[in-house]
Scaffold this motif. Structure first.
Motif, PDB file in Angstrom:
ATOM      1  N   LEU A 411       0.862  -1.223   0.161  1.00 49.51           N
ATOM      2  CA  LEU A 411      -0.053   0.111   0.002  1.00 49.51           C
ATOM      3  C   LEU A 411       0.896   1.234   0.031  1.00 49.51           C
ATOM      4  CD1 LEU A 411      -2.846  -1.082   2.492  1.00 49.51           C
ATOM      5  CD2 LEU A 411      -2.905  -0.942  -0.065  1.00 49.51           C
ATOM      6  N   TYR A 412       2.033   1.191   0.356  1.00 49.17           N
ATOM      7  CA  TYR A 412       3.039   1.992   0.292  1.00 49.17           C
ATOM      8  C   TYR A 412       4.309   1.276  -0.104  1.00 49.17           C
ATOM      9  CZ  TYR A 412      -0.105   5.051   3.200  1.00 49.17           C
ATOM     10  OH  TYR A 412      -1.155   5.538   3.654  1.00 49.17           O
ATOM     11  N   ASP A 413       5.438   2.103  -0.639  1.00 50.81           N
ATOM     12  CA  ASP A 413       6.559   1.461  -0.826  1.00 50.81           C
ATOM     13  C   ASP A 413       7.588   1.979   0.112  1.00 50.81           C
ATOM     14  OD1 ASP A 413       5.988  -0.315  -2.883  1.00 50.81           O
ATOM     15  OD2 ASP A 413       6.289   1.403  -4.526  1.00 50.81           O
ATOM     16  N   VAL A 414       8.696   1.265   0.435  1.00 51.26           N
ATOM     17  CA  VAL A 414       9.822   1.695   1.445  1.00 51.26           C
ATOM     18  C   VAL A 414      10.316   2.840   1.056  1.00 51.26           C
ATOM     19  CG1 VAL A 414       9.765  -0.583   2.426  1.00 51.26           C
ATOM     20  CG2 VAL A 414      11.160   0.077   0.453  1.00 51.26           C
ATOM     21  N   SER A 415      10.763   3.697   2.071  1.00 50.41           N
ATOM     22  CA  SER A 415      11.628   4.818   1.691  1.00 50.41           C
ATOM     23  C   SER A 415      13.064   4.404   1.553  1.00 50.41           C
ATOM     24  CB  SER A 415      11.382   5.884   2.760  1.00 50.41           C
ATOM     25  OG  SER A 415      10.256   6.239   2.692  1.00 50.41           O
ATOM     26  N   GLY A 416      13.355   3.217   2.265  1.00 51.34           N
ATOM     27  CA  GLY A 416      14.942   2.796   2.207  1.00 51.34           C
ATOM     28  C   GLY A 416      14.798   1.496   2.550  1.00 51.34           C
ATOM     29  N   GLY A 417      15.782   0.761   2.079  1.00 49.55           N
ATOM     30  CA  GLY A 417      16.000  -0.586   2.449  1.00 49.55           C
ATOM     31  C   GLY A 417      15.096  -1.612   1.691  1.00 49.55           C
ATOM     32  N   GLN A 418      14.896  -2.757   1.837  1.00 48.49           N
ATOM     33  CA  GLN A 418      14.301  -3.810   1.134  1.00 48.49           C
ATOM     34  C   GLN A 418      13.316  -4.714   1.987  1.00 48.49           C
ATOM     35  OE1 GLN A 418      17.402  -5.765  -0.841  1.00 48.49           O
ATOM     36  NE2 GLN A 418      16.290  -5.625  -2.638  1.00 48.49           N
ATOM     37  N   ILE A 419      12.172  -5.218   1.284  1.00 50.66           N
ATOM     38  CA  ILE A 419      11.525  -6.159   1.877  1.00 50.66           C
ATOM     39  C   ILE A 419      11.425  -7.376   0.945  1.00 50.66           C
ATOM     40  CG2 ILE A 419       9.029  -7.066   2.743  1.00 50.66           C
ATOM     41  CD1 ILE A 419       8.718  -3.969   3.356  1.00 50.66           C
ATOM     42  N   LEU A 420      11.708  -8.513   1.172  1.00 47.94           N
ATOM     43  CA  LEU A 420      11.861  -9.572   0.212  1.00 47.94           C
ATOM     44  C   LEU A 420      10.814 -10.712   0.769  1.00 47.94           C
ATOM     45  CD1 LEU A 420      15.699 -10.297   0.301  1.00 47.94           C
ATOM     46  CD2 LEU A 420      14.489  -8.797  -1.213  1.00 47.94           C
ATOM     47  N   LEU A 421      10.138 -11.087  -0.450  1.00 50.27           N
ATOM     48  CA  LEU A 421       9.323 -12.426  -0.329  1.00 50.27           C
ATOM     49  C   LEU A 421       9.647 -13.367  -1.140  1.00 50.27           C
ATOM     50  CD1 LEU A 421       6.470 -13.627   0.314  1.00 50.27           C
ATOM     51  CD2 LEU A 421       5.285 -12.558  -1.304  1.00 50.27           C
ATOM     52  N   ASP A 422       9.993 -14.433  -0.675  1.00 52.11           N
ATOM     53  CA  ASP A 422      10.362 -15.633  -1.013  1.00 52.11           C
ATOM     54  C   ASP A 422      11.830 -15.338  -1.785  1.00 52.11           C
ATOM     55  OD1 ASP A 422       8.384 -17.099   0.008  1.00 52.11           O
ATOM     56  OD2 ASP A 422       7.107 -17.213  -1.834  1.00 52.11           O
ATOM     57  N   GLY A 423      12.613 -14.511  -1.175  1.00 54.83           N
ATOM     58  CA  GLY A 423      13.966 -14.300  -1.729  1.00 54.83           C
ATOM     59  C   GLY A 423      13.929 -13.065  -2.632  1.00 54.83           C
ATOM     60  N   ARG A 424      12.839 -12.334  -3.266  1.00 56.18           N
ATOM     61  CA  ARG A 424      12.788 -11.553  -4.066  1.00 56.18           C
ATOM     62  C   ARG A 424      12.043 -10.261  -3.509  1.00 56.18           C
ATOM     63  NH1 ARG A 424      13.438 -13.509  -9.316  1.00 56.18           N
ATOM     64  NH2 ARG A 424      12.738 -11.328 -10.027  1.00 56.18           N
TER      65      ARG A 424
END
Length: 603
Positions: A411-424
């Protein structure tokens, strides 16, 4: 969020006296907005050429009738028959009526087609805006753009535009004929027109400010009414009825005073214009009489000219009023283009991957996020969540719990860093498929003015009634739904206000159950239910989250003791994490919160 079937074309995004008194809002860029509005209506202008032709024909009829009358007077004065001229005059009047009727008929269709398209494009654009766009604006203000601003444009297209075209052709044609009949009398007539133009300019400059102030006060009054009605229970609970009435009277009085001044100033225009027109009529009569004595003009020409002078000055006042309405409509178009110019949700990358059979393994790497630049809500959040983990997110109010799960569903995208789901990275998946992988129960229950069954079926398109009822039974909602007047077919009104808060929450839980999604997010799913219902929901949670990755946000720590992982957020950072027993053994912030809620007991 589903893709819109309608998108704005590339590069776009963006009456008569009965209209008098409508607030005038001046556009910032009149010509630029008109160009964009004209380009936006491309493909929806069928019949515009005929409307232009009919406007010219109606104007021609209005222009010819005084000329024919003058010829008839000249013929009578010379003792000649006038039957043919009277028949011609009747034909001109019939032509005028028919042209105006067809003009309005075609314009009504054209105007509504354009407005239908414009309203659809605007609603489609709103549906594709990111959630942050709605956070920046009041919902009532967005609704005003979709209703009031579009209606202003509709009125201008359907009424004012045809009148403006007709007046333009009429004034041009009459002035040409007046010059041909008598340049001297035409010059005398222009003096009155000049006075009317100066008067109109002076009055409209004054009323424009008053109407702008009126619009501002009207918005303030409407805002107070909306707050009062939506918060009536709070008003009564705190006995603030008299205060609300007092505030309403102040705002209403200010609006009344401003509107009265605006109407008084507007009311000056027509009487003074009539005086100027009458003086012009007298001046033309005197001048034409002198010319007739000298034999420079006929009686029929005088008759035609006196009729023309009546028709010549009045359109200038009407055009001024139409122009005010026109400016308001263009200002509304600018507000619409502001929405169309908003960047939509980030599109899928060209190499976006499908998300099939997600395992639900998450990893957060130094995640940062803020709703406003320079004000971070989450700071350097790093966390690994194996597939099938039941994760509970706890912490004080404002710690960033709901913000974190909003990032998981993009619903929002990160301002910094990453969020991975199943390695992607989440952003590498197709957005629609990503969101379908989640079953969501939000803290704020969102129900629609549809049946109870349809509200549950919102979770999965094409679900059968048996599947809907099964989801309701699992969520513990079947019992109260069947007690409704028409059971699952009972239409809910006003967001389900006829239901208790807990019942509304159970409906949203049933909706999430129906999705059968591999990943569950429950944001305060038990915050609005009683103790008995909470036990039912807890049993559902144990069953529904078995083998699924699930995120539970809760203030009642007793409801998340069986979670595989408890993450405690504080000031946007992970302060503690572990199982219930591990965190209790640490005797830190989590243990203090738990003891405070349980009265010091341990379970």
């Amino acid at each position: 969020m589903p893709k819109s079937v309608l998108t704005p074309p590339p590069g776009l995004g963006g009456g008569r006296s009965m209209q008098r008194g409508r607030p005038v809002v001046k556009p910032r860029d009149l010509h630029g907005t008109l160009r964009r509005l004209w380009a936006l209506t491309r493909g929806h202008r069928t019949g515009l050429g005929w409307i232009l032709a009919l406007s010219g024909l109606a104007s021609a009829s209005a222009i010819l009738s005084p000329l024919v009358i003058g010829r008839a007077v000249t013929a009578l004065d010379g003792g000649h028959p006038v039957g043919a001229l009277l028949a011609l005059l009747l034909g001109v009047y019939l032509c005028d009526w028919l042209a105006r009727f067809l003009q309005q008929f075609l314009m009504a269709g054209l105007g509504q087609r354009v407005i239908h398209f414009l309203r659809t494009v605007l609603f489609s654009a709103m549906e594709n805006l990111p959630l942050a766009s709605f956070d920046r604006r009041r919902h009532g203000e967005l609704m005003s753009r979709l209703t009031n601003d579009v209606d202003n444009i509709s009125t201008t297209i359907s009424n004012s535009l045809t009148q403006m075209l007709t007046y333009f052709f009429t004034i041009t044609g009459i002035f040409i004929i007046m010059l041909r009949l008598s340049p001297v009398l035409a010059a005398v007539s222009l003096a009155g027109v000049g006075l009317v133009a100066l008067l109109t300019r002076a009055v409209t400059r004054r009323t424009r400010k008053l109407y702008a102030r009126q619009q501002q006060l009207l918005g303030r009054l409407n805002g107070q009414i909306e707050e009062s009605i939506s918060g009536e229970s709070v008003v009564k609970a705190f006995c603030r009825e008299e205060e609300m009435i007092r505030q309403f009277e102040e705002n209403n009085r200010a609006l009344c005073e401003t509107a009265t001044r605006a109407l008084i100033w507007s009311g000056y225009l027509m009487p003074i214009t009539n005086v100027i027109n009458n003086l012009s009529f007298v001046a033309v009569s005197v001048a034409s009489g002198l010319l007739a004595v000298q034999g420079a003009i006929t009686v029929g020409t005088i008759s035609s000219f006196l009729l023309y002078i009546r028709q010549f000055t009045r359109p200038f006042v009407e055009i001024a009023n139409i122009f005010n309405n026109f400016q308001t409509a263009v200002a509304g178009a600018e507000r619409i283009f502001e929405i169309l110019d908003e960047p939509p949700e980030p599109p899928d990358a060209p190499d976006a991957q499908p998300l099939r059979s997600p395992r639900g393994e998450f990893e957060l790497r130094h995640v940062e996020f803020g709703y406003e630049p320079g004000r971070l809500i989450l700071r350097d959040v790093s966390l690994k969540i194996p597939a099938g983990t039941r994760v509970a997110i706890v912490g004080p109010t404002g710690a960033g719990k709901t913000t974190l799960v909003n990032l998981l569903t993009r619903l929002y995208d990160v301002s910094g860093g990453q969020i991975l789901l199943d390695g992607r990275d989440l952003r590498s998946y197709r957005l629609e498929e990503l969101r379908r992988a989640f079953g969501v129960v939000l803290q704020d229950t969102a129900l629609f003015a549809e049946s109870a069954g349809d509200n549950i079926a919102y979770g999965r398109v094409g679900a059968s009634r048996a599947e809907v009822e099964e989801a309701a039974r699992i969520a513990g909602a079947d019992g109260f739904i069947r007690r409704l007047p028409r059971g699952y077919d009972t239409v809910l009104t006003q967001g389900g206000l006829e239901l208790s808060q807990g019942e509304r929450q159970l409906l949203t839980i049933a909706r999430a159950v129906l999705t059968n999604a591999p990943i569950l997010i429950l944001d305060e799913a038990t915050s609005s239910v009683d103790t008995v219902t909470e036990e039912k929901v807890q049993r559902f949670l144990l069953t529904a989250t078995e083998g699924r990755t699930s995120f539970l946000i809760a203030h009642r720590l007793s409801t998340i003791r069986n979670s595989d992982l408890i993450v405690l957020l504080r000031d946007g950072r992970i302060a503690e994490k572990g199982t219930h027993r591990e965190l209790m053994a640490q005797n830190g912030l989590y243990a203090a919160m738990y003891h405070a809620q349980s009265g010091g007991g341990e379970a």
